[in-house]
Write a protein that holds these residues in place. Structure first.
Motif, short mmCIF file in Angstrom:
data_model
loop_
_atom_site.label_atom_id
_atom_site.label_comp_id
_atom_site.label_asym_id
_atom_site.label_seq_id
_atom_site.Cartn_x
_atom_site.Cartn_y
_atom_site.Cartn_z
N HIS A 230 0.93 4.67 71.65
CA HIS A 230 0.81 4.81 70.19
C HIS A 230 0.52 3.49 69.51
CE1 HIS A 230 1.89 9.02 70.04
NE2 HIS A 230 3.03 8.80 70.69
N SER B 294 8.22 4.27 66.13
CA SER B 294 8.60 5.68 65.99
C SER B 294 8.83 6.05 64.54
CB SER B 294 9.88 5.95 66.79
OG SER B 294 10.96 5.19 66.25
N ASP C 46 6.45 4.67 74.92
CA ASP C 46 5.24 5.30 74.39
C ASP C 46 4.83 4.73 73.04
OD1 ASP C 46 7.70 6.38 73.67
OD2 ASP C 46 6.85 8.28 73.04
N THR C 47 5.76 4.11 72.32
CA THR C 47 5.44 3.60 70.98
C THR C 47 5.09 2.12 71.03
OG1 THR C 47 7.81 3.28 70.56
CG2 THR C 47 6.80 5.34 69.78
N GLY D 278 7.87 10.14 70.03
CA GLY D 278 7.99 9.05 69.06
C GLY D 278 8.81 9.37 67.84
N GLY E 122 5.89 6.92 61.19
CA GLY E 122 5.36 6.25 62.37
C GLY E 122 4.60 7.19 63.27
N ALA E 123 4.98 7.21 64.55
CA ALA E 123 4.20 7.89 65.59
C ALA E 123 4.10 9.40 65.40
CB ALA E 123 4.78 7.56 66.96
N THR F 195 2.62 -4.68 71.85
CA THR F 195 2.02 -3.45 72.37
C THR F 195 1.61 -3.61 73.83
OG1 THR F 195 -0.19 -4.08 71.61
CG2 THR F 195 1.18 -2.83 70.08
#
Length: 221
Positions: free
Chosen positions: A177, A181, A35-36, A97, A197-198, A153
């Motif tokens: 994201h 994280s 997810d990050t 994250g 981070g996230a 990414t």
């Protein structure tokens, strides 16, 4: 030769997960979506695979590799003692994250680098990553890039940097994201932020009953 599997297609996803499982269990590297950011993964309990991960990133042992887990319960076998603050943060932000630095269980037979008895753990919020983690177990995972270069990414960005050093690439689409994280260190008396981070620091502070300034000041010491 490396192979890219499109996880948006059910058949390709199933084939990719099977290939990644075999690749990781045989001591080789895979790139997985989270997810990050995209992650470069190795079997956490295979020290040679972790060394290969560090070599692929051109990174030294002074920056230990974090570990991703597939469930809340996995942490109990990896941590010396799970503090209440860790449980609160896990309930609030996992999967997601937030990475937690904790004292690892002394009995663990792994070598993630010069970690000095600590380990950084996270449970990612991505269906492909979670399915793989639940099949394979804890994975040593670092951002899928060469040190000093931008983190990947997308799977194409990861492949452009790592090429045939990685056997399997799982394409889960652009990272949600597209930022690393947030890291909270729980090894000292007071929690502290090591990286923003996230997950916003304000949300972490609310769960811990602290102010954002307290968390940041502890991290700045």
């Amino acid at each position: 030769m490396s192979t890219v599997y499109d996880c948006a297609d059910p058949d390709s996803r199933a084939a990719g997960l099977s290939a990644a499982r075999s690749t990781l269990k045989s001591g080789r590297l895979a790139v997985i979506p989270t997810d990050t950011l995209y992650g470069l993964a190795a079997d956490a309990f295979d020290s040679q695979a972790v060394s290969a991960l560090l070599a692929a990133k051109r990174r030294g042992r002074d920056m230990p590799v974090p570990v991703l887990v597939g469930s809340w319960n996995t942490i109990d076998g990896l941590v010396f003692s799970v503090r209440p603050q860790a449980r609160e943060l896990i309930r609030a932000f996992w999967p997601g994250g937030l990475s937690l630095v904790v004292q690892q269980a002394p009995s663990l037979a792994w070598d993630l680098g010069d970690a000095r008895g600590t380990v950084m753990l996270r449970m990612p919020l991505h269906p492909v990553a979670l399915e793989l983690l639940r099949e394979v177990g804890p994975l040593a995972v670092s951002s899928a890039n060469v040190s000093g270069q931008p983190p990947a990414t997308t799977v194409a960005e990861a492949q452009a940097q790592l090429g045939d050093l990685v056997g399997v690439y799982l394409d889960g689409g652009p990272a949600d994201h597209a930022v690393a994280s947030t890291i909270v260190d729980l090894t000292a008396d007071a929690p502290r932020i090591l990286r923003e981070g996230a997950v916003p620091v304000e949300k972490i502070a609310e769960v811990l009953g602290m102010s954002p300034e307290e968390l940041r000041q502890a991290g700045a010491r």
